[in-house]
Design a protein around this motif. Sequence first.
Motif, PDB file in Angstrom:
ATOM      1  N   UNK A   6       0.829  -1.215   0.000  1.00  0.00           N
ATOM      2  CA  UNK A   6       0.000   0.000   0.000  1.00  0.00           C
ATOM      3  C   UNK A   6       0.858   1.258   0.000  1.00  0.00           C
ATOM      4  N   UNK A   7       1.907   1.261   0.811  1.00  0.00           N
ATOM      5  CA  UNK A   7       2.819   2.408   0.832  1.00  0.00           C
ATOM      6  C   UNK A   7       3.507   2.579  -0.518  1.00  0.00           C
ATOM      7  N   UNK A   8       3.924   1.482  -1.116  1.00  0.00           N
ATOM      8  CA  UNK A   8       4.603   1.550  -2.414  1.00  0.00           C
ATOM      9  C   UNK A   8       3.666   2.051  -3.506  1.00  0.00           C
ATOM     10  N   UNK A 147      11.977  -0.786   9.236  1.00  0.00           N
ATOM     11  CA  UNK A 147      12.878   0.096   8.493  1.00  0.00           C
ATOM     12  C   UNK A 147      12.351   0.348   7.081  1.00  0.00           C
ATOM     13  N   UNK A 148      11.849  -0.692   6.436  1.00  0.00           N
ATOM     14  CA  UNK A 148      11.275  -0.546   5.091  1.00  0.00           C
ATOM     15  C   UNK A 148      10.079   0.401   5.135  1.00  0.00           C
ATOM     16  N   UNK A 149       9.199   0.183   6.088  1.00  0.00           N
ATOM     17  CA  UNK A 149       8.024   1.044   6.240  1.00  0.00           C
ATOM     18  C   UNK A 149       8.433   2.490   6.436  1.00  0.00           C
ATOM     19  N   UNK A 151      11.273   4.012   5.716  1.00  0.00           N
ATOM     20  CA  UNK A 151      11.932   4.560   4.532  1.00  0.00           C
ATOM     21  C   UNK A 151      10.904   5.049   3.516  1.00  0.00           C
ATOM     22  N   UNK A 152       9.879   4.242   3.283  1.00  0.00           N
ATOM     23  CA  UNK A 152       8.824   4.607   2.334  1.00  0.00           C
ATOM     24  C   UNK A 152       8.001   5.783   2.853  1.00  0.00           C
ATOM     25  N   UNK A 153       7.665   5.761   4.133  1.00  0.00           N
ATOM     26  CA  UNK A 153       6.824   6.821   4.707  1.00  0.00           C
ATOM     27  C   UNK A 153       7.469   8.200   4.592  1.00  0.00           C
ATOM     28  N   UNK A 154       8.761   8.281   4.809  1.00  0.00           N
ATOM     29  CA  UNK A 154       9.421   9.592   4.756  1.00  0.00           C
ATOM     30  C   UNK A 154       9.418  10.146   3.336  1.00  0.00           C
ATOM     31  N   UNK A 155       9.643   9.308   2.340  1.00  0.00           N
ATOM     32  CA  UNK A 155       9.585   9.791   0.955  1.00  0.00           C
ATOM     33  C   UNK A 155       8.165  10.247   0.618  1.00  0.00           C
ATOM     34  N   UNK A 156       7.180   9.480   1.036  1.00  0.00           N
ATOM     35  CA  UNK A 156       5.780   9.843   0.803  1.00  0.00           C
ATOM     36  C   UNK A 156       5.465  11.193   1.455  1.00  0.00           C
TER      37      UNK A 156
END
Length: 164
Positions: A6-8, A147-149, A151-156
């Motif tokens: 979902x984040x991706x 960590x994966x979550x 990393x994605x959240x900050x870019x979003x």
Amino acid sequence: MESHLLLSQQLGQLLLKTNHIMATAESCTGGGVATAITDVAGSSAWFDRAFVTYSNEAKMEMLGVKSQTLDLYGAVSEPIVLEMVNGALVNSKATIAVSISGIAGPGGATEDKPVGTVCFAWANNIDWRKVETKYFDGDRASVRSQAITYALQVVIEYLSENAK
């Protein structure tokens, strides 16, 4: 993992909207961010490449991380992830990137860097740089997933705030 997908998907929509292309430079997550991203059909429109640089030699060879920086700060450090993210941008067609290095466990911890220590850097090809260290709880799989979550959240978050 469903939350990563979902984040991706959200990330992909924002990257397309803002005309960005993404790259990743990963150590402790072993390509997990890239896997989450490429689980989205059509991600080739907004994802260029991933550097999985688990060893110090790979970090130096593929991303241009300096041996002096590794000697001075160690692989799990903010100066290293900053060099990693810069290397990802220089060595790709990406306009935005994330880098990650950490201690997922169960071994590898030191007194000042316990299991769950993860350093991140994010950057774009213009003027955005963010470096941060987080401490995650849980076993190896849990630390890596968190960590994966993150990393994605900050870019979003960045792209949402800076969307055209």
